[in-house]
Design a protein around this motif. Structure first.
Motif, short mmCIF file in Angstrom:
data_model
loop_
_atom_site.label_atom_id
_atom_site.label_comp_id
_atom_site.label_asym_id
_atom_site.label_seq_id
_atom_site.Cartn_x
_atom_site.Cartn_y
_atom_site.Cartn_z
N GLU A 49 -9.29 -73.07 1.66
CA GLU A 49 -9.43 -71.61 1.81
C GLU A 49 -8.82 -71.15 3.14
N ASP A 50 -9.07 -71.92 4.20
CA ASP A 50 -8.48 -71.59 5.52
C ASP A 50 -6.95 -71.60 5.46
N GLU A 51 -6.40 -72.45 4.58
CA GLU A 51 -4.95 -72.56 4.46
C GLU A 51 -4.37 -71.54 3.46
N GLY A 52 -5.26 -70.69 2.92
CA GLY A 52 -4.77 -69.58 2.10
C GLY A 52 -4.96 -69.69 0.61
N ILE A 107 -9.95 -69.24 -3.87
CA ILE A 107 -10.99 -70.07 -4.49
C ILE A 107 -12.16 -69.16 -4.87
N TYR A 108 -12.49 -69.15 -6.16
CA TYR A 108 -13.68 -68.43 -6.65
C TYR A 108 -14.43 -69.33 -7.61
N PRO A 109 -15.77 -69.41 -7.46
CA PRO A 109 -16.58 -68.74 -6.46
C PRO A 109 -16.26 -69.26 -5.06
N LYS A 110 -16.58 -68.41 -4.05
CA LYS A 110 -16.22 -68.73 -2.67
C LYS A 110 -17.00 -69.96 -2.19
N PRO A 111 -16.35 -70.80 -1.38
CA PRO A 111 -17.05 -71.97 -0.85
C PRO A 111 -18.36 -71.63 -0.14
N LYS A 154 -25.78 -59.21 -2.80
CA LYS A 154 -26.13 -59.82 -1.51
C LYS A 154 -25.25 -61.03 -1.21
N LEU A 155 -24.85 -61.76 -2.25
CA LEU A 155 -23.93 -62.89 -2.06
C LEU A 155 -22.49 -62.43 -1.85
N ASP A 156 -22.18 -61.17 -2.26
CA ASP A 156 -20.79 -60.70 -2.35
C ASP A 156 -20.00 -61.68 -3.22
N PHE A 157 -20.59 -61.98 -4.37
CA PHE A 157 -20.11 -63.05 -5.24
C PHE A 157 -18.91 -62.60 -6.07
N VAL A 158 -17.95 -63.49 -6.28
CA VAL A 158 -16.83 -63.25 -7.20
C VAL A 158 -16.81 -64.40 -8.21
N GLY A 159 -16.80 -64.04 -9.49
CA GLY A 159 -16.82 -65.03 -10.56
C GLY A 159 -17.90 -64.68 -11.55
N GLU A 193 -33.44 -69.71 -10.23
CA GLU A 193 -32.25 -70.27 -9.58
C GLU A 193 -31.02 -69.66 -10.23
N VAL A 194 -29.87 -69.93 -9.63
CA VAL A 194 -28.62 -69.37 -10.15
C VAL A 194 -27.61 -70.48 -10.38
N ALA A 195 -26.64 -70.20 -11.26
CA ALA A 195 -25.52 -71.11 -11.51
C ALA A 195 -24.23 -70.31 -11.35
N PRO A 196 -23.29 -70.78 -10.51
CA PRO A 196 -22.10 -69.99 -10.18
C PRO A 196 -20.91 -70.27 -11.10
N ARG A 197 -21.15 -70.16 -12.42
CA ARG A 197 -20.14 -70.60 -13.40
C ARG A 197 -20.66 -70.23 -14.78
N PRO A 198 -19.83 -70.43 -15.83
CA PRO A 198 -20.38 -70.29 -17.18
C PRO A 198 -21.60 -71.18 -17.35
N HIS A 199 -22.52 -70.75 -18.20
CA HIS A 199 -23.86 -71.35 -18.22
C HIS A 199 -24.38 -71.44 -19.65
N ASN A 200 -25.25 -72.40 -19.86
CA ASN A 200 -25.87 -72.63 -21.17
C ASN A 200 -26.45 -71.35 -21.77
N SER A 201 -26.96 -70.48 -20.92
CA SER A 201 -27.59 -69.24 -21.40
C SER A 201 -26.57 -68.24 -21.93
N GLY A 202 -25.27 -68.53 -21.76
CA GLY A 202 -24.24 -67.61 -22.24
C GLY A 202 -23.41 -68.15 -23.40
N HIS A 203 -23.77 -69.32 -23.92
CA HIS A 203 -22.96 -69.91 -25.01
C HIS A 203 -22.97 -69.07 -26.29
N TYR A 204 -24.08 -68.37 -26.52
CA TYR A 204 -24.17 -67.50 -27.69
C TYR A 204 -23.00 -66.50 -27.74
#
Length: 385
Positions: free
Chosen positions: A89-92, A95-99, A246-251, A269-280
């Motif tokens: 990320e420092d090198e440009g 990356i999402y979600p952000k490190p 609050k996270l300023d999350f992208v993704g 808790e949270v998951a920063p990606r596609p998730h089992n709860s969204g497979h429907y």
């Protein structure tokens, strides 16, 4: 806007499991070149991505060198080497979600502290650097049974979570950093998936209800829409949006929550990606969660998150007592039922409670869909030869 489609653009994905496999269906739809880094050469994505690189996701050099070969980097699993992502990320590299968000989410202790620091409602908890510290707290009457124990790192699919009811349970826990939570008497476990792109456009999927397997602590059914009061659903949606803000999350962020006996909403808790709860959403939504993840991380306009029809997802997990080459027994029987679609993840070997696939049931009537889901669950068996 970059030309992502039928071009030299390369999307990198860290992780090659079933979530990556379902994401690839969308990259293929858009003709986006996809490179995957994964340690298992036989992973579900291995045969269907454009470029497959074998490497350890927690190894700095493997992740860093892979990142240098792609134009945008995303994940399908959050347990990855963050120091490598920071350097990229420092090198440009985009990356999402952000490190920095992954750093919070990777550790359940940091995640819980983030909720407290930002006034996001969550269950009371304590943080322990090692098991002996937790045992010491019990011996000095600082903590009492029952409570929920969670490993601070590397939990997944019910692993790394245990309800501790007595001293035997306590002494048998792994000797790792952990948190403990007050056992919440909840009515429902809910989830809201929120998508946000770099331009700040944000959309939420409908609130879903999750029914869990009591032994494996895995989701058995995801029900959309959740069978809850409209005001409770709105409250859950507001809480999820607050977490993303609050996270300023992208993704794509899946926010799992408890609905308490008095209708409070607490973030689990949270998951920063596609998730089992969204497979429907693959069958039931106008824009499924995997396409939406792509839209979010590539800063494309977000799609319609509304459901076309009620949807229920049934997890297909390996049956107890079976390990080895997988057989999906009675799959032909469920294929005879209207509105039933199986998804097989490409894992050749089954073992007890291993996630091997899922089945979506769509129906105009949510109660009818739930009946069919029960029938599907009782009919199909994931066994071995």
């Amino acid at each position: 806007m970059k030309n992502y489609f039928s071009s030299n653009f390369k999307l990198g994905i860290l992780g090659g499991g079933q979530l990556g496999r379902m994401l690839l269906a969308e990259t293929q739809k858009f003709d986006i070149h996809t490179s995957i880094l994964e340690s298992n050469k036989n992973a579900p994505c291995a045969e269907i991505c454009n470029t497959f690189v074998v490497g350890d996701l927690l190894d700095f050099e493997a992740v860093y060198n892979f990142g240098k070969t792609v134009d945008v980097l995303t994940i399908e699993i959050e347990n990855v080497n963050l120091d490598a992502l920071d350097k990229l990320e420092d090198e440009g590299l985009t990356i999402y979600p952000k490190p920095r968000d992954l750093r919070i989410i990777q550790s359940k202790a940091r995640q819980k502290n983030f909720y407290v620091d930002h006034q996001i409602p969550t269950a009371e908890f304590s943080h322990y650097a090692y098991l002996q510290e937790l045992i010491h707290s019990y011996e000095n009457d600082i903590i009492d049974f029952p409570f929920v124990w969670k490993a601070a790192r590397f939990g997944y699919d019910g692993n790394g979570v245990k309800i501790v009811r007595n001293i035997t349970d306590l002494q048998s826990l792994p000797k790792v950093e952990c948190i403990t939570e007050k056992l919440i008497p909840f009515k429902n476990e809910l989830a809201v998936i929120v998508a946000r792109n770099a331009a700040g456009e944000t959309k939420t999927y409908p609130v879903v209800e999750m029914e869990f397997h009591p032994e494996a602590n895995q989701v058995e059914y995801v029900i959309c829409p959740a069978r809850i009061d409209f005001k409770v659903a709105e409250k859950a949606r507001e809480v999820a949006l607050n977490v993303v803000s609050k996270l300023d999350f992208v993704g794509l962020l899946a926010v799992e929550m408890f609905q308490t006996a008095d209708d409070k909403i607490l973030v689990n808790e949270v998951a920063p990606r596609p998730h089992n709860s969204g497979h429907y959403s693959i069958e039931a939504s106008y824009t499924n969660q995997f396409e939406q993840h792509l839209r979010a991380v590539l800063n494309l306009p977000l799609g319609n998150t509304a459901s076309k029809v009620a949807g229920i997802m049934v997890n297909l997990v390996g049956e107890e007592g079976f390990s080895g080459d997988v057989i999906y027994e009675n799959i032909e029987e469920i294929l005879k039922i209207d509105g039933v679609t199986p998804h097989i993840y490409g894992k050749k070997e089954t073992r007890p409670f291993r996630k091997m696939g899922h089945v979506t049931i769509v129906n105009a009537d949510i109660d009818k869909a739930r009946e069919i889901a029960q029938k599907v669950k009782e009919t199909i068996r994931v066994i071995s030869k």
